[in-house]
Scaffold this motif. Sequence first.
Motif, short mmCIF file in Angstrom:
data_model
loop_
_atom_site.label_atom_id
_atom_site.label_comp_id
_atom_site.label_asym_id
_atom_site.label_seq_id
_atom_site.Cartn_x
_atom_site.Cartn_y
_atom_site.Cartn_z
N GLN A 136 -11.35 -5.21 -2.55
CA GLN A 136 -10.04 -5.87 -2.54
C GLN A 136 -9.28 -5.76 -1.22
O GLN A 136 -8.26 -6.40 -1.05
N TYR A 137 -9.76 -4.92 -0.31
CA TYR A 137 -9.01 -4.69 0.92
C TYR A 137 -9.90 -4.10 2.00
O TYR A 137 -11.03 -3.72 1.76
N VAL A 138 -9.33 -4.04 3.19
CA VAL A 138 -9.99 -3.44 4.35
C VAL A 138 -9.10 -2.31 4.86
O VAL A 138 -7.88 -2.46 4.95
N VAL A 139 -9.73 -1.18 5.20
CA VAL A 139 -9.01 -0.10 5.88
C VAL A 139 -9.38 -0.18 7.36
O VAL A 139 -10.54 -0.03 7.72
N PHE A 140 -8.39 -0.46 8.18
CA PHE A 140 -8.57 -0.57 9.62
C PHE A 140 -7.94 0.66 10.26
O PHE A 140 -6.75 0.91 10.08
N THR A 141 -8.74 1.46 10.96
CA THR A 141 -8.24 2.70 11.56
C THR A 141 -8.39 2.66 13.08
O THR A 141 -9.51 2.80 13.58
N PRO A 142 -7.28 2.45 13.80
CA PRO A 142 -7.37 2.55 15.27
C PRO A 142 -7.70 3.99 15.66
O PRO A 142 -7.06 4.92 15.18
N GLU A 155 -11.79 -13.47 7.98
CA GLU A 155 -13.00 -13.22 7.20
C GLU A 155 -12.75 -13.33 5.70
O GLU A 155 -13.68 -13.22 4.91
N GLY A 156 -11.50 -13.53 5.32
CA GLY A 156 -11.19 -13.77 3.92
C GLY A 156 -10.70 -12.56 3.14
O GLY A 156 -10.56 -12.63 1.92
N TYR A 157 -10.43 -11.47 3.83
CA TYR A 157 -9.87 -10.30 3.13
C TYR A 157 -8.37 -10.50 2.99
O TYR A 157 -7.68 -10.68 3.99
N PRO A 158 -7.85 -10.47 1.76
CA PRO A 158 -6.43 -10.75 1.58
C PRO A 158 -5.51 -9.57 1.89
O PRO A 158 -4.34 -9.77 2.18
N ASN A 159 -6.03 -8.36 1.80
CA ASN A 159 -5.21 -7.17 1.93
C ASN A 159 -5.76 -6.24 3.00
O ASN A 159 -6.97 -6.07 3.10
N LEU A 160 -4.83 -5.61 3.75
CA LEU A 160 -5.27 -4.70 4.80
C LEU A 160 -4.41 -3.45 4.81
O LEU A 160 -3.19 -3.52 4.66
N ILE A 161 -5.07 -2.32 4.95
CA ILE A 161 -4.41 -1.04 5.17
C ILE A 161 -4.73 -0.64 6.61
O ILE A 161 -5.90 -0.58 6.98
N ILE A 162 -3.70 -0.41 7.39
CA ILE A 162 -3.93 0.10 8.74
C ILE A 162 -3.59 1.59 8.70
O ILE A 162 -2.47 1.98 8.40
N ASP A 163 -4.62 2.39 8.93
CA ASP A 163 -4.49 3.85 8.89
C ASP A 163 -4.06 4.32 10.28
O ASP A 163 -4.85 4.33 11.22
N PHE A 166 -3.53 -2.24 -5.55
CA PHE A 166 -3.87 -2.45 -6.96
C PHE A 166 -2.67 -3.05 -7.70
O PHE A 166 -2.80 -4.02 -8.44
N MET A 167 -1.48 -2.46 -7.49
CA MET A 167 -0.27 -2.96 -8.15
C MET A 167 0.07 -4.37 -7.67
O MET A 167 0.47 -5.22 -8.45
N HIS A 168 -0.11 -4.62 -6.39
CA HIS A 168 0.15 -5.94 -5.81
C HIS A 168 -0.76 -6.99 -6.46
O HIS A 168 -0.30 -8.08 -6.80
N GLU A 169 -2.03 -6.63 -6.64
CA GLU A 169 -2.99 -7.55 -7.26
C GLU A 169 -2.62 -7.83 -8.72
O GLU A 169 -2.69 -8.96 -9.17
N ILE A 170 -2.22 -6.79 -9.44
CA ILE A 170 -1.83 -6.96 -10.85
C ILE A 170 -0.62 -7.88 -10.97
O ILE A 170 -0.56 -8.74 -11.85
N ASP A 171 0.33 -7.71 -10.05
CA ASP A 171 1.56 -8.50 -10.10
C ASP A 171 1.39 -9.90 -9.52
O ASP A 171 2.36 -10.64 -9.41
#
Length: 126
Positions: free
Chosen positions: A10-16, A39-47, A112-117
């Motif tokens: 559901q997401y990508v974790v991008f860590t600089p 690339e079609g990933y709707p959600n991103l976490i930048i660590d 997860f909550m964002h996807e549910i809502d």
Amino acid sequence: MKYTIDKKEQYVVFTPMEEKLDSALSPKLKSELLTVQAEGYPNLIIDMSQVKYADSSGLSALLVGNREFSRNGGIFIIANPQDHVMKLIKISMLDKVFHLVDSLEEAAEAIFMHEIDGGDQEEDED
């Protein structure tokens, strides 16, 4: 720019893997964030756990990521911001714009909550 990418369902974790997000690295960061989004990933976490310093161009790159992921109903989350980066975000009043969390676990739960809502939730977090 050194970084790692961990692609989940559901997401990508991008860590600089850089200590500074400044004008030297910001164009590359913008480019990488846009590539992940394309690339079609709707959600991103930048660590941001490795980033000790950011300047206005670094924040600008994060704003581009936030705008692009939000535009299509996704969510852009900044996880583990270090003290200096967090201070700059607050001084710039971007703490009202960015979705900020203290851990990757919190970020995954927020997605997860964002996807549910259905992607259009408004959160009232402090």
